[in-house]
Design an enzyme around this catalytic site. Structure first.
Site, mmCIF file in Angstrom:
data_model
loop_
_atom_site.group_PDB
_atom_site.id
_atom_site.type_symbol
_atom_site.label_atom_id
_atom_site.label_comp_id
_atom_site.label_asym_id
_atom_site.label_seq_id
_atom_site.Cartn_x
_atom_site.Cartn_y
_atom_site.Cartn_z
ATOM 1 N N GLU A 24 0.854 -1.192 0.000
ATOM 2 C CA GLU A 24 0.000 0.000 0.000
ATOM 3 C C GLU A 24 0.890 1.242 0.000
ATOM 4 O OE1 GLU A 24 -2.143 1.295 3.592
ATOM 5 O OE2 GLU A 24 -3.850 1.805 2.337
ATOM 6 N N HIS A 131 -12.839 4.234 9.164
ATOM 7 C CA HIS A 131 -11.864 4.194 10.276
ATOM 8 C C HIS A 131 -12.381 5.010 11.444
ATOM 9 C CE1 HIS A 131 -9.722 3.950 6.462
ATOM 10 N NE2 HIS A 131 -8.918 3.092 7.067
ATOM 11 N N LYS A 157 -13.594 -2.335 4.123
ATOM 12 C CA LYS A 157 -12.581 -2.303 5.195
ATOM 13 C C LYS A 157 -13.127 -1.532 6.397
ATOM 14 C CE LYS A 157 -8.105 -0.342 6.429
ATOM 15 N NZ LYS A 157 -7.154 0.718 6.119
ATOM 16 N N ARG A 195 -5.079 -8.491 13.557
ATOM 17 C CA ARG A 195 -4.133 -8.379 12.442
ATOM 18 C C ARG A 195 -3.502 -9.736 12.147
ATOM 19 N NH1 ARG A 195 -3.064 -3.144 11.242
ATOM 20 N NH2 ARG A 195 -3.648 -1.549 12.761
ATOM 21 N N GLN A 220 0.420 -1.939 14.201
ATOM 22 C CA GLN A 220 0.821 -2.811 13.085
ATOM 23 C C GLN A 220 2.081 -3.588 13.445
ATOM 24 O OE1 GLN A 220 1.716 -0.686 9.446
ATOM 25 N NE2 GLN A 220 -0.453 -0.443 9.011
ATOM 26 N N SER A 254 7.480 -14.733 25.734
ATOM 27 C CA SER A 254 6.736 -15.990 25.596
ATOM 28 C C SER A 254 6.281 -16.251 24.149
ATOM 29 C CB SER A 254 5.528 -15.996 26.532
ATOM 30 O OG SER A 254 5.968 -15.943 27.857
ATOM 31 N N LYS A 308 -2.177 -13.576 38.117
ATOM 32 C CA LYS A 308 -2.059 -14.987 38.517
ATOM 33 C C LYS A 308 -3.050 -15.357 39.626
ATOM 34 C CE LYS A 308 2.667 -15.296 37.056
ATOM 35 N NZ LYS A 308 4.020 -15.783 37.263
ATOM 36 N N ASP A 348 5.122 -22.337 37.596
ATOM 37 C CA ASP A 348 6.223 -21.539 38.156
ATOM 38 C C ASP A 348 6.969 -22.330 39.233
ATOM 39 O OD1 ASP A 348 5.750 -19.266 36.653
ATOM 40 O OD2 ASP A 348 4.384 -18.389 38.127
ATOM 41 N N GLY A 375 2.675 -13.087 43.312
ATOM 42 C CA GLY A 375 2.424 -14.420 42.776
ATOM 43 C C GLY A 375 3.683 -15.276 42.711
HETATM 44 P P1 NAP Z 1 3.377 -9.371 41.584
HETATM 45 O O1 NAP Z 1 2.405 -10.358 42.086
HETATM 46 O O2 NAP Z 1 2.876 -8.107 40.985
HETATM 47 O O3 NAP Z 1 4.374 -8.988 42.789
HETATM 48 C C1 NAP Z 1 5.295 -7.953 42.643
HETATM 49 C C2 NAP Z 1 6.193 -7.908 43.871
HETATM 50 O O4 NAP Z 1 7.194 -6.920 43.620
HETATM 51 C C3 NAP Z 1 5.463 -7.510 45.145
HETATM 52 O O5 NAP Z 1 6.000 -8.206 46.215
HETATM 53 C C4 NAP Z 1 5.779 -6.022 45.235
HETATM 54 O O6 NAP Z 1 5.774 -5.526 46.537
HETATM 55 C C5 NAP Z 1 7.193 -6.017 44.723
HETATM 56 N N1 NAP Z 1 7.608 -4.690 44.284
HETATM 57 C C6 NAP Z 1 7.113 -3.990 43.248
HETATM 58 N N2 NAP Z 1 7.741 -2.806 43.146
HETATM 59 C C7 NAP Z 1 8.654 -2.759 44.157
HETATM 60 C C8 NAP Z 1 9.610 -1.806 44.577
HETATM 61 N N3 NAP Z 1 9.766 -0.641 43.928
HETATM 62 N N4 NAP Z 1 10.391 -2.101 45.636
HETATM 63 C C9 NAP Z 1 10.244 -3.278 46.291
HETATM 64 N N5 NAP Z 1 9.352 -4.226 45.943
HETATM 65 C C10 NAP Z 1 8.562 -3.970 44.886
HETATM 66 O O7 NAP Z 1 4.325 -10.026 40.502
HETATM 67 P P2 NAP Z 1 4.777 -11.571 40.345
HETATM 68 O O8 NAP Z 1 3.873 -12.278 39.417
HETATM 69 O O9 NAP Z 1 5.010 -12.127 41.687
HETATM 70 O O10 NAP Z 1 6.168 -11.413 39.569
HETATM 71 C C11 NAP Z 1 7.246 -10.792 40.187
HETATM 72 C C12 NAP Z 1 8.548 -11.022 39.433
HETATM 73 O O11 NAP Z 1 8.764 -12.391 39.191
HETATM 74 C C13 NAP Z 1 8.616 -10.343 38.061
HETATM 75 O O12 NAP Z 1 9.834 -9.661 37.942
HETATM 76 C C14 NAP Z 1 8.577 -11.475 37.074
HETATM 77 O O13 NAP Z 1 9.357 -11.205 35.922
HETATM 78 C C15 NAP Z 1 9.204 -12.589 37.871
HETATM 79 N N6 NAP Z 1 8.739 -13.863 37.344
HETATM 80 C C16 NAP Z 1 9.621 -14.570 36.619
HETATM 81 C C17 NAP Z 1 9.229 -15.756 36.084
HETATM 82 C C18 NAP Z 1 10.222 -16.533 35.310
HETATM 83 O O14 NAP Z 1 9.824 -17.459 34.625
HETATM 84 N N7 NAP Z 1 11.482 -16.235 35.400
HETATM 85 C C19 NAP Z 1 7.919 -16.222 36.271
HETATM 86 C C20 NAP Z 1 7.049 -15.469 37.024
HETATM 87 C C21 NAP Z 1 7.459 -14.280 37.552
HETATM 88 P P3 NAP Z 1 4.447 -4.873 47.209
HETATM 89 O O15 NAP Z 1 3.657 -6.020 47.763
HETATM 90 O O16 NAP Z 1 4.992 -3.963 48.205
HETATM 91 O O17 NAP Z 1 3.714 -4.166 46.093
#
Ligand code: NAP
Length: 519
Positions: A24, A131, A157, A195, A220, A254, A308, A348, A375
């Site tokens: 296009e 649009h 469209k 898309r 896009q 992912s 989660k 996890d 979580g």
């Molecule tokens: P979540 O449920 O949103 O929990 C976030 C956590 O981070 C809470 O404990 C929160 O504390 C804390 N937090 C956020 N900002 C903060 C700050 N500025 N200072 C201190 N603590 C802070 O998230 P989640 O699902 O548990 O995931 C958390 C992490 O795990 C992510 O980084 C994710 O990438 C990682 N993860 C990795 C995998 C993997 O496969 N490698 C899988 C799952 C998750 P508060 O309670 O005070 O808000």
């Protein structure tokens, strides 16, 4: 967007090399309607020399383009193109312009193929478009019905800004009800699904940009992402849909892993980012709409931040099957849709234990400090307790820490401001601190230099996987501690999801290579 003729022709040639079928040319940045003949000549040249069959579009400013000249001039351009020796395959005109006057419609008809065309050899087909950049038009159904009355429109469209992923379902409905070739697209990040899934629902075409910065509408994908990451050419009406539900998800790796894995094992599926705003209601509405849609074939989903716990609550509310680990950890990161049932799982947990067991063997009696209470913390705490470790946890918000410790009552809470007194043999960061899209990408949730009671052989596990190397991991290495990166957990939890959905082993080595390349 045509700013320069030679550049646009070169881009068309590149698009062809990348696998596009059609290009296009958006000439509204080139054609001002001033009456200058060279402007029309430039557009004729594009059509003549294009490497691919083309659509020429001079989009009006009212519908998101740049053209704000007189309608007459724009229609004269279309007529000149349609009756030239090298006509474009299509021209695109907004329905709002078409409706403006009978005189204007008559002029449009001079340059396009239709039943009443008197002039022999006119082949350019009319794409009649509508649009709305604000959102779903309130009068969508009526507008579409009126557009369908325009016999001369070879293609219809519809494009509007998708406010949520649920908007895609109505766009798919429009495609299924089509009375002629139709394009129905959601703009913006939530519309990506419309898309990519164009071939599943029989859309006439989808748009992709040549480069990240050359999109002509928000949301896009690039042609490389469309063809390689989302395997656009392999999508058919029976293709299974999977995706990652979270907020934000646009940077999730992912889709890269699962789509490549589907290709490796020959699974007929496509895996998409599914952005869902952070509330239980949003999560429930989006997931149930997608799962209930009889034509979408949603086969499963990964669930990430912040949904989660929402996913587990939803599973309880709707009496889905809840896997034992998800139930006991009070969080689910995986949905599996079977013919007669829906299951939720938590992969996890094994994602956390498997790299630690590989490194340390027996974890029983190990002192563990978990940073965070979300979580991933629940999963980590639960996983460590399953292996008979002694678990302490600390978190910025005391309330959330108390909730975690009340749920898993063998965990001992440590006040956040006392976390540096730890003597843990394993420290697991589950906060979002250090994550590239998180609240503090350049920070570490704990200063290891300040932890004078840490044993020399302590292991630091950062669950953050983007970036691969976090400030915490870097600091751990500089003081000689062993480390486990979130990539290992990411691969393990994803591998278990992959097996649940496809009944195949995940191509872990291929995934490692992809992650090397992309992070
Ligand atoms: P979540 O449920 O949103 O929990 C976030 C956590 O981070 C809470 O404990 C929160 O504390 C804390 N937090 C956020 N900002 C903060 C700050 N500025 N200072 C201190 N603590 C802070 O998230 P989640 O699902 O548990 O995931 C958390 C992490 O795990 C992510 O980084 C994710 O990438 C990682 N993860 C990795 C995998 C993997 O496969 N490698 C899988 C799952 C998750 P508060 O309670 O005070 O808000």
């Amino acid at each position: 967007m045509v700013n320069d003729i030679e550049q646009a022709l070169d881009d068309a040639a590149q698009a062809q090399q990348h696998g596009a079928d059609l290009v296009e040319f958006r000439v509204d940045t080139l054609f001002s309607g001033s009456g200058e003949p060279s402007e029309i000549d430039a557009c004729l040249l594009l059509s003549k020399r294009s490497a691919l069959p083309c659509i020429v579009t001079c989009r009006s400013a009212e519908e998101g383009g740049h053209y704000d000249g007189p309608d007459d001039a724009r229609i004269a351009l279309y007529e000149a193109l349609g009756t030239s020796d090298h006509p474009p395959a299509y021209i695109d005109l907004e329905f709002s312009t078409w409706q403006r006057s009978a005189n204007l419609r008559q002029k449009v008809l001079l340059g396009v193929a239709h039943k009443g065309q008197q002039k022999p050899g006119v082949t350019t087909r009319l794409i009649l478009s509508h649009h709305n950049l604000e959102g779903r038009p309130a009068d969508l159904i009526r507008t579409l019905a009126q557009m369908r009355q325009v016999e001369a429109a070879a293609i219809l469209k519809i494009a509007y800004t998708a406010r949520s992923i649920r908007d895609n379902l109505e766009l798919f409905e429009i495609l299924r009800d089509r009375d002629r070739p139709t394009i129905a697209l959601g703009m913006g990040e939530p519309g990506l699904m419309s898309r990519v899934l164009a071939p599943k629902f029989g859309a006439f075409l989808t748009f992709a940009s040549l480069r990240d910065n050359s999109t002509t509408a928000p949301g896009q994908p690039t042609i490389r992402d469309l063809l390689d990451r989302y395997r656009f050419r392999s999508i058919t009406p029976s293709t299974n849909i999977l995706g990652v539900v979270g907020w934000p998800v646009s940077h999730s790796l992912s889709p890269l892993l699962h789509n490549a894995g589907f290709e490796d094992v020959g699974f007929d599926g496509v895996y998409l980012p599914l952005p869902v705003a952070p509330s239980y209601e949003g999560c429930k509405a989006s997931l149930t709409s997608l799962l209930d849609d009889p034509n979408l074939d949603l086969a499963g989903a990964s669930i990430t931040i912040p949904h989660k716990q929402h996913a587990l609550r939803l599973a309880e509310e709707l009496a889905w099957e809840i896997d034992d680990l998800a139930s006991r950890a009070s969080a689910a990161n995986t949905i599996v849709r079977n013919t007669d049932s829906i299951e939720v799982h938590n992969t996890d947990i094994e994602g956390i234990t498997s790299p630690l067991v590989s490194m340390l063997g027996d974890l029983s009696g190990a002192r563990v400090l978990i940073l965070g209470a979300g979580g991933a913390a629940r999963a980590a705490a639960f996983a460590m307790l399953e292996h008979d470790a002694i678990v302490h946890a600390t978190n910025r918000s005391q309330d959330n820490l108390d909730t975690l410790c009340a749920h898993l009552n063998t965990i001992a809470p440590v006040p956040w401001d006392q976390r540096h007194t730890t003597n843990a043999q394993i420290i697991i960061n589950t906060t979002t601190v250090g994550m590239s899209t998180g609240p503090a990408p350049d920070e570490s949730p704990i200063d290891l230099h300040a932890c004078s009671n840490l044993p020399d052989n302590a292991v630091v596990f950062d669950t953050v996987y983007a970036p691969r190397d976090t400030p915490l991991l870097r600091q751990a290495r500089t003081i000689g501690l062993r480390t486990v990166g979130g990539i290992e957990m990411f691969i393990e939890q994803a591998a278990r999801q992959f097996s649940l959905w496809t009944e195949h082993d995940a191509p872990r080595q291929h995934w490692r290579e992809l992650l090397e390349e992309h992070s």
